[in-house]
Motif scaffolding. Structure first.
Motif, mmCIF file in Angstrom:
data_model
loop_
_atom_site.group_PDB
_atom_site.id
_atom_site.type_symbol
_atom_site.label_atom_id
_atom_site.label_comp_id
_atom_site.label_asym_id
_atom_site.label_seq_id
_atom_site.Cartn_x
_atom_site.Cartn_y
_atom_site.Cartn_z
ATOM 1 N N UNK A 189 0.843 -1.194 0.000
ATOM 2 C CA UNK A 189 0.000 0.000 0.000
ATOM 3 C C UNK A 189 0.878 1.245 0.000
ATOM 4 N N UNK A 190 0.426 2.296 -0.646
ATOM 5 C CA UNK A 190 1.206 3.541 -0.636
ATOM 6 C C UNK A 190 1.180 4.184 0.750
ATOM 7 N N UNK A 191 2.162 5.025 1.025
ATOM 8 C CA UNK A 191 2.256 5.703 2.332
ATOM 9 C C UNK A 191 1.106 6.682 2.551
ATOM 10 N N UNK A 192 0.564 7.216 1.467
ATOM 11 C CA UNK A 192 -0.584 8.126 1.556
ATOM 12 C C UNK A 192 -1.720 7.543 0.717
ATOM 13 N N UNK A 193 -2.930 7.964 1.022
ATOM 14 C CA UNK A 193 -4.086 7.467 0.275
ATOM 15 C C UNK A 193 -4.024 7.951 -1.171
ATOM 16 N N UNK A 194 -4.404 7.091 -2.111
ATOM 17 C CA UNK A 194 -4.418 7.516 -3.513
ATOM 18 C C UNK A 194 -5.407 8.662 -3.729
ATOM 19 N N UNK A 195 -5.079 9.553 -4.647
ATOM 20 C CA UNK A 195 -5.965 10.673 -4.958
ATOM 21 C C UNK A 195 -7.327 10.182 -5.451
ATOM 22 N N UNK A 196 -7.316 9.170 -6.293
ATOM 23 C CA UNK A 196 -8.573 8.644 -6.826
ATOM 24 C C UNK A 196 -8.949 7.368 -6.070
ATOM 25 N N UNK A 197 -9.514 7.552 -4.897
ATOM 26 C CA UNK A 197 -9.865 6.443 -4.009
ATOM 27 C C UNK A 197 -10.864 5.493 -4.682
ATOM 28 N N UNK A 198 -11.825 6.024 -5.406
ATOM 29 C CA UNK A 198 -12.829 5.174 -6.064
ATOM 30 C C UNK A 198 -12.172 4.229 -7.054
ATOM 31 N N UNK A 199 -11.227 4.732 -7.806
ATOM 32 C CA UNK A 199 -10.507 3.904 -8.763
ATOM 33 C C UNK A 199 -9.688 2.835 -8.040
ATOM 34 N N UNK A 200 -9.016 3.219 -6.972
ATOM 35 C CA UNK A 200 -8.199 2.278 -6.206
ATOM 36 C C UNK A 200 -9.059 1.171 -5.600
ATOM 37 N N UNK A 201 -10.227 1.545 -5.076
ATOM 38 C CA UNK A 201 -11.088 0.563 -4.414
ATOM 39 C C UNK A 201 -11.770 -0.376 -5.402
ATOM 40 N N UNK A 202 -11.700 -0.087 -6.676
ATOM 41 C CA UNK A 202 -12.244 -0.995 -7.687
ATOM 42 C C UNK A 202 -11.253 -2.119 -8.004
ATOM 43 N N UNK A 203 -10.028 -1.973 -7.528
ATOM 44 C CA UNK A 203 -9.015 -3.007 -7.720
ATOM 45 C C UNK A 203 -9.066 -3.943 -6.515
ATOM 46 N N UNK A 204 -9.426 -5.199 -6.752
ATOM 47 C CA UNK A 204 -9.604 -6.148 -5.659
ATOM 48 C C UNK A 204 -8.314 -6.363 -4.868
ATOM 49 N N UNK A 205 -7.154 -6.383 -5.525
ATOM 50 C CA UNK A 205 -5.882 -6.550 -4.812
ATOM 51 C C UNK A 205 -5.659 -5.404 -3.828
ATOM 52 N N UNK A 206 -5.928 -4.186 -4.294
ATOM 53 C CA UNK A 206 -5.769 -3.011 -3.432
ATOM 54 C C UNK A 206 -6.745 -3.093 -2.257
ATOM 55 N N UNK A 207 -7.998 -3.414 -2.553
ATOM 56 C CA UNK A 207 -9.026 -3.457 -1.517
ATOM 57 C C UNK A 207 -8.686 -4.501 -0.443
ATOM 58 N N UNK A 208 -8.202 -5.659 -0.854
ATOM 59 C CA UNK A 208 -7.828 -6.700 0.115
ATOM 60 C C UNK A 208 -6.681 -6.212 1.002
ATOM 61 N N UNK A 209 -5.707 -5.529 0.413
ATOM 62 C CA UNK A 209 -4.589 -4.987 1.211
ATOM 63 C C UNK A 209 -5.092 -3.938 2.200
ATOM 64 N N UNK A 210 -6.049 -3.114 1.773
ATOM 65 C CA UNK A 210 -6.627 -2.110 2.681
ATOM 66 C C UNK A 210 -7.345 -2.815 3.831
ATOM 67 N N UNK A 211 -8.130 -3.832 3.515
ATOM 68 C CA UNK A 211 -8.848 -4.576 4.570
ATOM 69 C C UNK A 211 -7.852 -5.184 5.554
ATOM 70 N N UNK A 212 -6.792 -5.777 5.047
ATOM 71 C CA UNK A 212 -5.776 -6.366 5.926
ATOM 72 C C UNK A 212 -5.143 -5.301 6.816
ATOM 73 N N UNK A 213 -4.870 -4.132 6.254
ATOM 74 C CA UNK A 213 -4.308 -3.029 7.051
ATOM 75 C C UNK A 213 -5.302 -2.605 8.123
ATOM 76 N N UNK A 214 -6.558 -2.433 7.742
ATOM 77 C CA UNK A 214 -7.598 -2.036 8.701
ATOM 78 C C UNK A 214 -7.674 -3.048 9.839
ATOM 79 N N UNK A 215 -7.726 -4.322 9.523
ATOM 80 C CA UNK A 215 -7.824 -5.350 10.559
ATOM 81 C C UNK A 215 -6.631 -5.304 11.506
#
Length: 181
Positions: free
Chosen positions: A108-134
């Motif tokens: 995951x990048x050190x800062x949130x991507x500018x286009x969050x909607x685009x990033x969250x449409x990528x399942x790999x990115x979303x899974x990494x975000x979920x893992x970070x959140x957990x």
């Protein structure tokens, strides 16, 4: 599934007594469920991981406990079981907002991507975000429970894939983890 905003308006008009600022004592929950998928969608002003976690997750969990619940469950979709019919909705959305490039081996990048909607449409990115959140929510809950006597008897269940994990205090000396089967 997307629910149109007018649906809540219709509910409030048709059953206004169901919408109150404070729950009656007899309606105090013992367990609260937080749909983590919904909390992944953030407001534009949230531009850092720390604010994202604070606003979307920590405050939501605190509110759930403040409602009277002694157990809070934070759950995310297990993509192995998302129905194929949902793909049609995703394909339609992806025509409007393109999917960000991100593979399963990237961090995951050190800062949130500018286009969050685009990033969250990528399942790999979303899974990494979920893992970070957990991971971050577990650390936050354990620290809060250790340092706040009023949280000693609270339980947090984190559920993503496979077996949910419950975090709670069973002794005066520290936290314990129990795996549900």
């Amino acid at each position: 599934m997307t629910i149109h905003a007018d649906f809540i308006k219709i509910l409030k008009e048709g059953c206004s007594q169901a919408f109150v600022n404070e729950l009656p004592a007899e309606a105090t929950p013992t367990i609260a469920f937080i749909d983590g998928q919904v909390k992944l969608m953030k407001a534009e002003y949230i531009m850092s991981w720390s604010i994202f976690l604070q606003v979307q997750f920590y405050k939501t969990i605190e509110k759930a406990f403040a409602s009277g619940a002694h157990t809070v469950v934070l759950g995310f979709d297990d993509y192995r079981y998302v129905p194929e019919a949902k793909n049609m909705t995703q394909i339609k959305r992806n025509k409007v907002v393109p999917v960000m490039e991100f593979d399963e081996y990237q961090s995951l990048p050190a800062v949130l991507p500018d286009n969050w909607s685009s990033a969250m449409r990528n399942r790999n990115f979303k899974v990494k975000v979920i893992q970070k959140v957990l991971h971050e929510v577990q650390k936050w809950f354990t620290n809060t429970q250790t340092n706040n006597v009023s949280w000693k008897h609270r339980t947090l269940v984190l559920d993503f894939c496979d077996t949910p994990t419950a975090y709670y205090n069973i002794t005066k000396s520290g936290n314990s983890v129990v795996k549900f089967i």
